[in-house]
Enzyme design. Structure first.
Site, PDB file in Angstrom:
ATOM      1  CG  ASP A  83      32.014  50.442  -1.050  1.00 16.39           C
ATOM      2  OD1 ASP A  83      32.629  50.991  -1.981  1.00 16.39           O
ATOM      3  OD2 ASP A  83      30.891  50.819  -0.668  1.00 16.39           O
ATOM      4  CG  ASP A 111      27.785  46.158   1.185  1.00 19.26           C
ATOM      5  OD1 ASP A 111      27.904  46.381  -0.031  1.00 19.26           O
ATOM      6  OD2 ASP A 111      28.223  46.928   2.065  1.00 19.26           O
ATOM      7  CG  ASN A 113      41.976   2.523  15.333  1.00 20.14           C
ATOM      8  OD1 ASN A 113      43.009   2.545  14.651  1.00 20.14           O
ATOM      9  ND2 ASN A 113      40.889   1.886  14.946  1.00 20.14           N
TER      10      ASN A 113
END
Length: 871
Positions: free
Chosen positions: A352, A617, A706
């Site tokens: 706004d 809003d 890993n």
């Protein structure tokens, strides 16, 4: 006292009188007694808006499991346990728990910050109450606004928040800010009804589908504030029965944000790969080597090797660090952690005008005479009216327009004279008058009148043609976004009896004072910074189109074509999406228009942020990818928003976007590097499993590899992206990821397969061919992953930061030294011949050159620099 429920208003030809309203509420001009107020409080409950239920730790933890990446890992961990791969399953499940704990703790901290924020904005109200029914008079007292009940008589003054839905009993020059309800920046005039035409009775405010608040001048609503004047009013609705609460309850679940969509897309891509890998390994092993289910643990280990096990931990850590940085440095609260990534991906910011680009405080631009020529004398007389009205009418503070006049004009610039009396502004006359005794003019008083253009012109000694000309002149000024005050004077014989509005006739018109909203000092610089970051701005305002256009031009923002609410209503969703692509200003917007525009922008592929602070809003906040509001916003807005700013300031938004891009860049870099490396390893391992008479790596070796790579990947949570990487939105795009990881994954697989040939050539004479092969491939995998971390991370300038360098160096050292250490035989690894290391160095050098060339070519294809698809 009788029943405290408010019955329907009696049937009258117009709005009920003050006495009828008080009777309907079983109250009176002196308010309620303390006993009756306590009874009603027990009946109606506290004057609180419905709040979100507190989320327990267990519920928050379980909710974290719904994250797609976490769910994929959880399934893999359970499958690993089922096939007796206890080490792999234990590690994966541990990482799932750590990720959920990190995410839950981050959201818990945000909830505590929001709770503290709610307490910091608690308000009070001035109420008239009597200790007992026989008490002679009610005494005004300050009580918490939560203790108000229907029937309470309250007093309102300048700056007060309206504590509930109230009906005015008396009012003096009352103007109320209703931007939180309507989006209009200008204060609205309010007064008790004085005619037969008006709205319904005291039950009206509680109706969720009531008319526009501005059309009910005798009602004030929770969520508004007093700009000017004073009033006495009776409370007609509190808490959940207020219009504020009933008209703006969120409807339905919120849609997926950009982060949610990207995560789901990437997750399903990984799931397809992982579902395909184990059957391929099993079928290939059975067809080529006659292996059975004994290869199932290896097949699961290969699928796990494709998965970025550390992803939930890295993502949550990156987002939590970014949220903590915003809270510490900029007092910004991130209530939903993934919203931080969405901030970094925002390319359109909707906001706004009022309070963001302007301060909602008018400033004097100039003053003009009746012909539109600059005339400072008009401003001097307008300021004299403001000064003497403030002094003689004993007003507590000037309104915003009078304050602007006095700020522009010093006391020494006012026309000489002494004030006699004043008729303050009221909503019916829409003007104010100061009576001044001027030196050298014995026997006369000067009336100085200012107010609304139409009202002043109506009271001026003008013919119809001149009045129409001046109205047209005022209309042209208003089209530029200006507010106008008309100024006139009149000479009257001095007298001692009181002046009345009847004396405001036959005035000599002087001219107009032209005012504009004051710009926020930081707005222009913040807009430039946002533009530099690739964020375009859309103005969604309830104001006049001319006002918004003028503000944009003052800030250097090209307004282009302006669409009004009527234009938006005429467009279907497809046409609106096309129009929103190039339209900067949308004027006269209601809440539903704002939500439609935001939805249209998202349909065009934009990641959209919305900054708002009013109840009007809320629909747009829910429609946006990420909703932002200031901490001073109303409670329902703070509960809806994803990011709560210390102030409604674009500079704070700019900081938040920068931190969001930092976090999004780290996540994207991690995903690019990890997935491409994992895919290359899986392709090479599948090829080796088809060609070799033994498994290319044992499940325990895959797990150890890993774990090492996973530990090194934590460095990405502490990465510092190059400045160029923060110049454009950082958005996770599944198609872009698939293209990146496919290209660089295949390049990684080529390096692995080249090493495969080197290993076959150098380990044939080894006493333990399988052990030597496993050790060689383990070393090569960790070295290539270390290279990838360094070479694929750096992009468009900026060196590799310390955490990445240290992690890559440690990974390379482990890859070389672990097979040679006492742990090597434990993992079934055998020593390697020296020739292997020389040939491996040549393969790695060629791989590094290929990575550099491929990365440079990839960057060129994604020009301009800083494309959001780059990590």
């Amino acid at each position: 006292m009788g029943d405290s429920r408010a019955p329907a208003a009696p049937e009258t030809p117009g709005p009920p009188t003050a006495l009828q309203v008080l009777r309907a509420l079983d109250s009176g001009p002196r308010g309620l007694t303390d006993t009756e107020a306590e009874r009603r409080l027990a009946r109606h409950g506290e004057n609180l808006l419905p709040a979100r239920r507190p989320v327990t730790w267990s519920r928050r933890f379980l909710r974290s499991l719904r994250d797609p990446f976490t769910a994929v890992l959880l399934c893999l961990g359970l499958v690993s346990v089922v096939v007796a791969a206890w080490g792999t399953g234990g590690v994966i499940l541990f990482l799932v728990v750590v990720s959920c704990l990190l995410r839950s703790s981050g959201e818990h901290r945000a909830d505590r910050s929001m709770a503290a924020l709610r307490e910091s904005v608690a308000s009070t109200a001035t109420v008239l109450r009597r200790p007992a029914p026989g008490a002679p008079a009610a005494r005004p007292r300050e009580i918490p606004a939560t203790d108000l009940v229907p029937g309470d008589v309250v007093r309102l003054g300048p700056g007060d928040l309206v504590p509930a839905d109230v009906r005015l009993l008396r009012a003096t020059g009352l103007r109320v800010h209703e931007a939180a309800l309507t989006g209009e920046s200008a204060p609205v005039e309010k007064h008790p009804p004085d005619g037969p035409d008006g709205p319904d009775g005291p039950d009206g405010p509680a109706a969720p589908a009531g008319p526009d608040p501005a059309a009910e001048p005798h009602l004030c609503f929770l969520g508004s504030s007093v700009a000017y004047g004073s009033a006495t009013a009776v409370v007609v609705a509190t808490g959940a029965r207020t219009r504020f609460a009933s008209a703006h309850r969120p409807a339905g679940p919120r849609g997926e944000s950009a982060f949610d969509q990207a995560v789901h897309g990437i997750s399903w891509t990984l799931i397809r790969f992982m579902l395909l890998t184990p059957p391929l390994v099993l079928m290939a092993g059975a067809a080529l080597h006659g292996r059975g289910l004994e290869t199932l643990p290896f097949a699961v280990a290969v699928a796990v090797g494709l998965t970025p096990e550390m992803l939930p931990v890295v993502v949550t850590t990156v987002l939590a660090r970014g949220a903590a940085r915003l809270a510490r440095a900029h007092k910004v609260i991130v209530t939903r952690l993934p919203a931080l990534h969405d901030l970094g991906a925002v390319d359109v910011l909707c906001l706004d005008k009022t309070g963001t680009l302007t301060q909602d405080r008018p400033v004097v631009a100039r003053s003009v005479d009746a012909h539109g020529r600059d005339d400072p004398e008009v401003l001097r007389w307008a300021a004299a009216n403001a000064w003497w009205t403030l002094q003689l009418a004993e007003l507590p503070t000037p309104d915003a327009l009078d304050e602007a006049l006095l700020d522009r004009t010093g006391e020494d610039e006012l026309p000489d004279g002494d004030g006699v009396t004043a008729l303050p502004f009221d909503p019916v006359r829409r003007l104010s008058t100061a009576v001044v005794r001027r030196p050298g003019r014995l026997g006369t008083h000067t009336l100085v009148v200012k107010g609304a253009v139409e009202n002043v012109l109506e009271r001026s000694a003008l013919d119809d043609a001149e009045r129409r000309r001046l109205l047209a002149l005022a209309a042209r000024e208003a089209d530029t976004g200006a507010r106008l005050l008309a100024v006139a004077v009149a000479e009257r014989p001095a007298r001692t009896r009181a002046y009345t509005p009847a004396d405001e006739r036959g005035l000599d018109f002087l001219g107009f004072v032209v005012l504009h909203d004051a710009l926020t000092p930081t707005a222009a610089g913040a807009l430039d910074s946002l533009a530099d970051r690739g964020v375009s701005v859309r103005i969604l305002t309830g104001d006049h189109p001319g006002t918004a256009v003028h503000t944009c031009r003052e800030l250097g923002l090209a307004p282009g074509r302006v669409l009004t609410a009527e234009d938006v209503d005429r467009l279907d969703d497809t046409a609106l999406a096309e129009a929103a692509r190039d339209t900067v200003v949308f004027a006269r917007c209601a809440p539903e228009h704002k939500a439609r525009i935001v939805t249209a922008l998202r349909a065009e592929g934009h990641v959209t942020g919305f900054l708002g602070d009013g109840v009007n809003d809320v629909p747009a906040l829910r429609a946006a990818d990420v909703g932002l509001c200031p901490k001073g916003a109303v409670a329902v807005v703070r509960d809806t928003a994803d990011v709560v700013l210390a102030e409604k300031d674009l500079t704070a938004v700019n900081h938040a976007i920068a931190v969001g891009r930092h976090s999004g860049g780290n996540i994207a870099t991690y995903l690019h590097i990890t997935l491409s490396s994992n895919l290359g390893n899986v392709i090479a391992m599948l090829a080796a499993a088809l060609l070799l008479p033994f498994l290319p790596m044992l499940p325990a070796q895959v797990l150890a590899q890993n774990l090492c790579f996973d530990a090194a990947q934590l460095a990405f949570a502490h990465d510092r992206p190059a400045p160029a990487a923060l110049k454009a939105p950082t958005r996770l795009r599944p198609r872009g990821f698939l293209r990146f990881i496919s290209g660089f994954g295949l390049l990684n697989a080529v390096a692995d397969l080249a090493t495969f040939g080197v290993l076959l050539a150098t380990t044939r004479a080894s006493a333990d061919v399988e052990g030597s092969f496993h050790a060689g491939w383990f070393t090569e995998n960790l070295l290539t992953q270390a290279l990838v971390m360094v070479l694929l991370r750096s992009t468009r300038g900026g060196g590799t930061p310390g955490p990445i360098r240290y992690a890559a160096g440690s990974l390379a050292a482990i890859g070389v030294l672990l097979p040679l250490s006492p742990l090597g035989p434990t993992l079934d690894m055998a020593p390697l011949p020296p020739l292997y290391y020389g040939l491996l160095a040549a393969v790695l050098a060629l791989y590094a050159v290929a990575l550099r060339v491929a990365r440079a070519r990839y960057d060129r294809l994604l020009d301009p620099p800083g494309d959001p698809r780059t990590p």
